[in-house]
Scaffold this active site. Structure first.
Site, PDB file in Angstrom:
ATOM      1  N   ASN A  17      -8.282   9.519  11.563  1.00  0.00           N
ATOM      2  CA  ASN A  17      -7.179   8.604  11.256  1.00  0.00           C
ATOM      3  C   ASN A  17      -5.937   9.470  11.116  1.00  0.00           C
ATOM      4  O   ASN A  17      -5.731  10.106  10.088  1.00  0.00           O
ATOM      5  CB  ASN A  17      -7.469   7.826   9.977  1.00  0.00           C
ATOM      6  CG  ASN A  17      -6.378   6.827   9.637  1.00  0.00           C
ATOM      7  OD1 ASN A  17      -5.348   6.755  10.302  1.00  0.00           O
ATOM      8  ND2 ASN A  17      -6.583   6.060   8.582  1.00  0.00           N
ATOM      9  N   ARG A  39      -8.878   5.841  14.809  1.00  0.00           N
ATOM     10  CA  ARG A  39      -8.262   4.615  14.316  1.00  0.00           C
ATOM     11  C   ARG A  39      -6.891   4.486  14.971  1.00  0.00           C
ATOM     12  O   ARG A  39      -6.030   5.355  14.829  1.00  0.00           O
ATOM     13  CB  ARG A  39      -8.102   4.658  12.807  1.00  0.00           C
ATOM     14  CG  ARG A  39      -7.475   3.375  12.258  1.00  0.00           C
ATOM     15  CD  ARG A  39      -6.730   3.608  10.982  1.00  0.00           C
ATOM     16  NE  ARG A  39      -6.118   2.370  10.498  1.00  0.00           N
ATOM     17  CZ  ARG A  39      -5.108   2.321   9.634  1.00  0.00           C
ATOM     18  NH1 ARG A  39      -4.602   3.435   9.162  1.00  0.00           N
ATOM     19  NH2 ARG A  39      -4.606   1.177   9.247  1.00  0.00           N
ATOM     20  N   HIS A  88      -5.820  -4.289   9.358  1.00  0.00           N
ATOM     21  CA  HIS A  88      -6.993  -4.059   8.503  1.00  0.00           C
ATOM     22  C   HIS A  88      -8.253  -4.657   9.140  1.00  0.00           C
ATOM     23  O   HIS A  88      -9.201  -5.033   8.439  1.00  0.00           O
ATOM     24  CB  HIS A  88      -6.804  -4.664   7.099  1.00  0.00           C
ATOM     25  CG  HIS A  88      -5.726  -4.016   6.293  1.00  0.00           C
ATOM     26  ND1 HIS A  88      -4.855  -4.737   5.506  1.00  0.00           N
ATOM     27  CD2 HIS A  88      -5.358  -2.728   6.149  1.00  0.00           C
ATOM     28  CE1 HIS A  88      -4.006  -3.922   4.900  1.00  0.00           C
ATOM     29  NE2 HIS A  88      -4.292  -2.689   5.278  1.00  0.00           N
ATOM     30  N   ARG A  92       5.669  -2.774  -0.019  1.00  0.00           N
ATOM     31  CA  ARG A  92       6.115  -3.734   0.986  1.00  0.00           C
ATOM     32  C   ARG A  92       6.295  -5.116   0.361  1.00  0.00           C
ATOM     33  O   ARG A  92       5.489  -5.548  -0.456  1.00  0.00           O
ATOM     34  CB  ARG A  92       5.111  -3.805   2.140  1.00  0.00           C
ATOM     35  CG  ARG A  92       5.243  -2.664   3.127  1.00  0.00           C
ATOM     36  CD  ARG A  92       4.129  -2.688   4.162  1.00  0.00           C
ATOM     37  NE  ARG A  92       3.019  -1.825   3.770  1.00  0.00           N
ATOM     38  CZ  ARG A  92       1.895  -1.699   4.454  1.00  0.00           C
ATOM     39  NH1 ARG A  92       1.707  -2.396   5.559  1.00  0.00           N
ATOM     40  NH2 ARG A  92       0.935  -0.884   4.028  1.00  0.00           N
ATOM     41  N   GLU A 123     -14.181   1.489   6.246  1.00  0.00           N
ATOM     42  CA  GLU A 123     -13.504   1.450   7.535  1.00  0.00           C
ATOM     43  C   GLU A 123     -13.968   2.590   8.438  1.00  0.00           C
ATOM     44  O   GLU A 123     -14.135   2.405   9.650  1.00  0.00           O
ATOM     45  CB  GLU A 123     -11.991   1.504   7.329  1.00  0.00           C
ATOM     46  CG  GLU A 123     -11.449   0.259   6.627  1.00  0.00           C
ATOM     47  CD  GLU A 123      -9.978   0.355   6.303  1.00  0.00           C
ATOM     48  OE1 GLU A 123      -9.167  -0.107   7.126  1.00  0.00           O
ATOM     49  OE2 GLU A 123      -9.650   0.890   5.229  1.00  0.00           O
TER      50      GLU A 123
END
Length: 394
Positions: free
Chosen positions: A9, A84, A173, A232, A378
């Site tokens: 990632n 990823r 996600h 955010r 993940e």
């Protein structure tokens, strides 16, 4: 394929990695190379015995960091690399074996994820440099949500913006929502069915999943849409940008920066983006921290309630991510805002299910929709999709 998969990632100045064996019980080698390109660059992680290490990498770039990671593999060389990739646009509905055409497609979606896709591409280039003979697979955050119907992914905008520029809702996600909904199908008597999933961390999103397929999700064209997150804002009035520009003279770049980096829990609390610290301050009477918790939980409940419209039946809700897995307060508050859905919460189970624990929170005798905490994996999902791609694509 029984050999381990190296999951990468890659960020603009970091590489998060995990070496994952086909045996789920095998120990993982994992860690992160961070602050790449600076004199403070460092590789941190743990070995197969679970011991932590920290290694300075002054001035290291991505390729040099990968070479340092290779030296930490303890002789367990990977058979493939799974990357990823944040944004695959409409090009990809599943993982893809990386070749020139896949790289070109990732480049075309870079405008939709300017902070992520270029860094992901840099990771691919560096990894191909270090492992030139290994197959490389791209696993996309957006791919899982490509099963959404048009009523869920289209914005009410002129057709040309969608047809010519790809302006639509994509969702993110995906590997997390896919993993926890599939795991719920394995654990629960309800099977795959209809699940509402809440991935709550510094980035947050919800999804409605029916028979392991995404029907709708809270994030949209970018990861800014939807829930309140660490820094955010999530959903705001679309007219806010014009208002801030006219009233304060802010540029689009300034507005974008504020909404992405200075808002969310940090903006509401005025303290931090860390929910643990915000909960502590709220318990001590800090009014802004209390408001941050209330807004955060209300927006999650509101999103889950709305997403329930996408499911033929509701079998339960799943909490995951750093906050979803570790905050009994957030889980309790969210469910208390949805009394008409028939959820029940065992308070003891809720308080005890933290720190990576997997569990059902609604009590053994409850017959309504179930409540689960399922720690996300993940990296494990990326490794699984990488293996599947190699078995079906090669």
């Amino acid at each position: 394929m029984n050999a381990p998969v190296l999951v990468i990632n890659c960020g603009s100045s970091s590489i998060k990695y995990a070496l994952i064996d086909s045996d789920p019980q095998a120990p993982r080698l994992e860690g992160i190379a961070e602050r790449l390109g600076s004199e403070d660059a460092r590789l941190k992680g743990k070995n197969s015995a679970g011991d932590r290490f920290s290694q300075p990498l002054p001035g290291a770039d991505h390729t040099q960091a990968l070479n340092a990671i290779l030296e930490r593999m303890e002789g367990r060389l990977p058979a493939a690399v799974g990357h990823r990739i944040v944004h695959g646009g409409e090009h990809f509905t599943q993982a893809a074996l990386i070749d020139a055409s896949v790289i070109a497609a990732i480049q075309t979606t870079a405008a939709l994820a300017p902070l992520h896709n270029p860094a992901n591409l840099a990771g691919i280039a560096a990894t191909q440099n270090v492992f030139p003979d290994l197959p490389q697979v791209a696993v996309f955050d957006t791919a899982f949500h490509q099963t959404m119907p048009s009523r869920a992914y289209r914005y009410a905008l002129p057709e040309s913006l969608y047809a010519e520029h790809g302006i639509r809702r994509y969702g993110f996600h995906g590997t997390s929502h896919a993993y926890v909904s599939q795991r719920a199908g394995e654990l629960s008597s309800r099977g795959t069915g209809g699940w509402l999933t809440a991935h709550l961390g510094n980035g947050c999103s919800t999804s409605a999943v029916w028979n392991n397929q995404s029907q709708d999700t809270s994030m949209g064209l970018t990861p800014l849409e939807g829930l309140v997150m660490g820094t955010r804002s999530g959903d705001v009035d679309p007219g806010l940008h014009a208002h801030l520009h006219r009233q304060l003279g802010w540029s689009l770049d300034k507005i974008d920066d504020v909404l992405n980096k200075e808002s969310g829990l940090l903006g509401l609390s005025g303290l931090t983006n860390d929910m643990r610290e915000i909960e502590e301050a709220a318990e001590q009477g800090h009014a802004a921290a209390q408001l941050a918790v209330e807004v955060f939980c209300y927006r999650i409940a509101k999103s889950l309630a709305g997403l329930s419209c996408a499911l033929p039946q509701l079998d339960g809700v799943i909490f995951t991510g750093g906050i979803g897995e570790n905050s009994p307060i957030v889980r309790r508050n969210v469910l208390s805002l949805m009394p008409h859905f028939g959820f029940a919460l065992d308070n003891d189970a809720n308080e005890e299910t933290i720190r990576g624990k997997e569990g059902k929170l609604d009590g053994a005798s409850h017959e309504g929709p179930q409540v689960w905490v399922i720690p996300t994996d993940e990296e494990g999902r990326i490794a699984m999709e990488t293996r599947h791609c190699l078995e079906t694509c090669v």
